[in-house]
Design a protein around this motif. Structure first.
Motif: not given
Length: 152
Positions: A68-71, A120-125
């Motif tokens: 998810v983090l690197y999607f 959401l917090i995993c998807l972006q910074t």
């Protein structure tokens, strides 16, 4: 402030971040399918899709949680195990549709336990508070960076 501490714990809770393997292909494909389906799902099916993404994002299994983090990124691993991320603009079409769905799923009463907020917090910074109105403002200001890539 509590949510920053929770986020820090979540990231640091995954030991040896640089040493973890790059997400496995089958997990990357599952995250892709779930992210693409979110805008079309409703009711319980949408809740289940968000729960499935959350379970992947919170997994302790190497090669799973960071899918998810690197999607939205291509990941290159160097010989020393460090990772280099480069944006994957073709994912912006998916993210520009999935992020508003996730924002709409934030329930302020759940606070840092909200599954959509974790995704959401995993998807972006950025790490806005787990409040829908805060994320709506964030989206108005930041949605341009997730603008779909124009067709050629």
């Amino acid at each position: 402030m509590k949510f920053f501490i929770v986020l820090l714990f979540a990231v640091l809770g995954h030991s040896a971040w640089a040493a973890d393997p790059v997400p496995r292909k089958e997990v990357i494909e599952r995250v892709d399918r779930l992210m693409r389906s979110l805008p079309t799902l409703t009711g319980e099916a949408r809740k289940q899709g968000i729960s499935d993404l959350y379970e992947i994002a919170r997994s302790k299994e190497p090669g799973v949680w960071d899918a998810v983090l690197y999607f939205g990124y291509n990941v290159a691993v160097s010989a020393d195990g460090t990772r280099t991320l480069s944006p994957k603009p073709e994912r912006n079409d998916v993210l520009s549709k999935a992020i508003p769905v996730l924002i709409s799923a934030i329930d302020d009463a759940e606070g840092v336990n909200n599954k959509a907020w974790w995704i959401l917090i995993c998807l972006q910074t950025d790490c806005p508070a787990p409040k829908r109105a805060v994320w709506e403002v964030w989206w108005k200001e930041g949605s341009k960076r997730f603008a779909p890539t124009p067709a050629r």
